[in-house]
Write a protein that holds these residues in place. Structure first.
Motif, PDB file in Angstrom:
ATOM      1  N   ILE A 196       7.208   5.652   7.415  1.00  0.00           N
ATOM      2  CA  ILE A 196       6.889   5.383   6.113  1.00  0.00           C
ATOM      3  C   ILE A 196       8.130   5.164   5.213  1.00  0.00           C
ATOM      4  O   ILE A 196       8.233   4.321   4.449  1.00  0.00           O
ATOM      5  CB  ILE A 196       6.216   6.857   5.461  1.00  0.00           C
ATOM      6  N   ALA A 197       9.281   5.781   5.614  1.00  0.00           N
ATOM      7  CA  ALA A 197      10.419   5.583   4.647  1.00  0.00           C
ATOM      8  C   ALA A 197      10.977   3.975   5.060  1.00  0.00           C
ATOM      9  O   ALA A 197      11.573   3.687   4.017  1.00  0.00           O
ATOM     10  CB  ALA A 197      11.661   6.650   5.111  1.00  0.00           C
ATOM     11  N   GLY A 198      10.669   3.673   6.182  1.00  0.00           N
ATOM     12  CA  GLY A 198      11.050   2.424   6.547  1.00  0.00           C
ATOM     13  C   GLY A 198      10.485   1.342   5.665  1.00  0.00           C
ATOM     14  O   GLY A 198      10.816   0.444   5.183  1.00  0.00           O
ATOM     15  N   ILE A 201       8.614  10.907  -1.401  1.00  0.00           N
ATOM     16  CA  ILE A 201       7.149  11.171  -1.907  1.00  0.00           C
ATOM     17  C   ILE A 201       6.886  12.569  -2.036  1.00  0.00           C
ATOM     18  O   ILE A 201       7.194  13.316  -0.963  1.00  0.00           O
ATOM     19  CB  ILE A 201       6.044  10.371  -1.101  1.00  0.00           C
ATOM     20  N   PRO A 202       6.424  13.146  -3.121  1.00  0.00           N
ATOM     21  CA  PRO A 202       6.004  14.428  -3.161  1.00  0.00           C
ATOM     22  C   PRO A 202       4.998  14.923  -2.379  1.00  0.00           C
ATOM     23  O   PRO A 202       4.013  14.214  -2.204  1.00  0.00           O
ATOM     24  CB  PRO A 202       5.670  14.677  -4.674  1.00  0.00           C
ATOM     25  N   ASN A 212      -4.311   7.010  -5.023  1.00  0.00           N
ATOM     26  CA  ASN A 212      -2.779   6.886  -4.881  1.00  0.00           C
ATOM     27  C   ASN A 212      -2.496   7.945  -3.951  1.00  0.00           C
ATOM     28  O   ASN A 212      -1.162   8.442  -3.865  1.00  0.00           O
ATOM     29  CB  ASN A 212      -2.163   6.606  -6.183  1.00  0.00           C
ATOM     30  N   THR A 213      -3.031   8.730  -3.520  1.00  0.00           N
ATOM     31  CA  THR A 213      -3.045   9.909  -2.616  1.00  0.00           C
ATOM     32  C   THR A 213      -3.224   9.514  -1.106  1.00  0.00           C
ATOM     33  O   THR A 213      -3.936   9.080  -0.617  1.00  0.00           O
ATOM     34  CB  THR A 213      -3.619  11.168  -2.721  1.00  0.00           C
ATOM     35  N   GLU A 219       0.913  -0.975  -0.062  1.00  0.00           N
ATOM     36  CA  GLU A 219       0.087  -0.097  -0.140  1.00  0.00           C
ATOM     37  C   GLU A 219       0.716   1.238   0.002  1.00  0.00           C
ATOM     38  O   GLU A 219       0.648   2.085  -0.777  1.00  0.00           O
ATOM     39  CB  GLU A 219      -1.033  -0.046   1.152  1.00  0.00           C
ATOM     40  N   MET A 220       1.841   1.281   0.783  1.00  0.00           N
ATOM     41  CA  MET A 220       2.697   2.464   0.909  1.00  0.00           C
ATOM     42  C   MET A 220       3.546   2.414  -0.488  1.00  0.00           C
ATOM     43  O   MET A 220       3.913   3.728  -1.041  1.00  0.00           O
ATOM     44  CB  MET A 220       3.813   2.254   2.093  1.00  0.00           C
TER      45      MET A 220
END
Ligand code: F6R
Length: 366
Positions: free
Chosen positions: A176-178, A78-79, A98-99, A46-47
């Motif tokens: 989230i980066a993980g 991610i922007p 996707n947001t 999902e992420m």
């Protein structure tokens, strides 16, 4: 109920070490290797599908969103767009499944933020609320919620909610980066151990507020104050200016230091106080050259810098040092002197600190 303090605002400023400790507690792995956010039910897949993040909020929570953008973009790649809630839904936002829409709200009741959240949901976004109030309207509306555990915030001017939002934003970005494998184990560990140091460092700032009080008394009767900074310091400058306007009614403006030459420098004349934030090492030299620009116009410059920075003293009139910290975490420290400056300026001017004119704690009208 003010626990011996004169106002709720100063009580809440002093509660920040504890509020931050609570917000982090049980969310940092014991060995500092990762962030624990069991509330979040996202899978790696999902992420991976998220193409864009929108952060929507008002006022101080919006300012926290600006810091969040920096954290999320740098760590997760991610922007990120940050929007004022009262603007968001009137411009056909480009939001889809996707947001990830993140709404930030201390009270969880701000009407514009709630409406923006509903709009993001309607457009199919995944939604996440960062709020301080369990069971609030926003917490009930969002797909997922993470709470700042700041405790009740009574003063209209937000202080501990902001710093706990920053702490939570940084943890969320690491988390989230993980999931997206965009952060190294080393960087993650570095940031988590930096987070652990924050309560003691905040405490250190709060132990010695005399010089800030003196500046506030000295410059509290100026009608204009400027805040400048680059990168994360710019985001903190915006919060410092908001706080000062809100409770002391002094006109304050925050400027990206590099933007001064494009107009604002015309307003910098002899005796105008400029609060210059210079905590970000990667843009330090650039900020210093902007400080020289305002000094050359005879502004009175108060520098906010990291301990050990001997250079800045040559270019400013006064320096307030914050304990040394990672550039990501410096905003959480640097905002304290600005909160205190606003507080003491308001007290000096005899303002109603906890209930500034025309403002309400929770804005439930459009
Ligand atoms: C500033 C302040 C306001 C709030 C804004 C959002 O000190 O308190 O700008 O930050 O009204 O409120 P919440 O976070 O409750 O949605």
């Amino acid at each position: 109920e003010k626990g011996g303090y004169e106002h709720f605002m100063i009580k809440e400023i002093y509660e920040q070490p504890r509020a931050i400790r609570e917000t982090m507690s049980s969310r940092l792995a014991k060995d500092d290797s990762h962030i624990i956010l069991d509330e979040l039910k996202w899978t790696k897949q999902e992420m991976a599908a998220i193409k864009k993040i929108v952060v929507v909020a008002c006022g101080t929570a919006y300012n926290a969103g600006l810091v969040g953008k920096y954290y999320l973009e740098s760590l997760s790649r991610i922007p990120v767009e940050v929007d004022v809630a009262s603007e968001f839904r009137y411009r056909s936002p480009l939001v889809d499944e996707n947001t990830l829409a993140i709404v930030v709200s201390q009270s969880g009741e701000t009407l514009d933020t709630l409406a923006a959240l509903k709009e993001a949901k309607r457009l199919g976004a995944k939604t996440l609320a960062i709020t301080n109030v369990v069971g609030s309207s926003i917490s009930r509306e969002a797909d997922q919620v993470i709470y700042t555990w700041a405790g009740p915030e009574i003063a209209v001017a937000s202080t501990k909610a902001y710093t706990t939002q920053l702490v939570l934003m940084s943890m969320l970005a690491i988390y989230i980066a993980g999931l997206r494998d965009t952060i190294s184990a080393e960087r993650s560990r570095e940031l988590i151990s930096g987070l652990r140091n924050l309560p003691a460092q905040l405490h250190e700032i709060l132990e010695d507020v005399e010089s800030i009080k003196t500046f506030a008394q000295k410059y509290g009767f100026n009608e204009d104050v400027f805040f400048i900074g680059r990168s994360l310091d710019y985001a903190v400058a915006l919060e410092g200016a908001l706080k000062l306007k809100e409770i002391s009614y002094i006109h304050a403006e925050a400027y990206a230091a590099g933007e001064l030459k494009h107009g604002t420098l015309a307003l910098i004349i002899e005796g105008v106080p400029v609060i210059a934030l210079a905590t970000q090492h990667d843009v330090y030299e650039k900020t210093l050259s902007n400080i020289k620009e305002v000094k050359a116009r005879d502004a009175i410059v108060i520098g906010i810098a990291q301990q050990g920075d001997e250079q800045i003293k040559k270019y400013v009139d006064h320096t307030i040092f914050i304990p040394q910290a990672d550039k990501f975490l410096a905003p959480i420290l640097a905002v304290l002197p600005l909160q205190l400056l606003a507080y003491y300026a308001a007290v000096t001017r005899g303002c109603d600190v906890d209930k500034p004119r025309n403002l309400a704690k929770s804005v439930t009208v459009e």
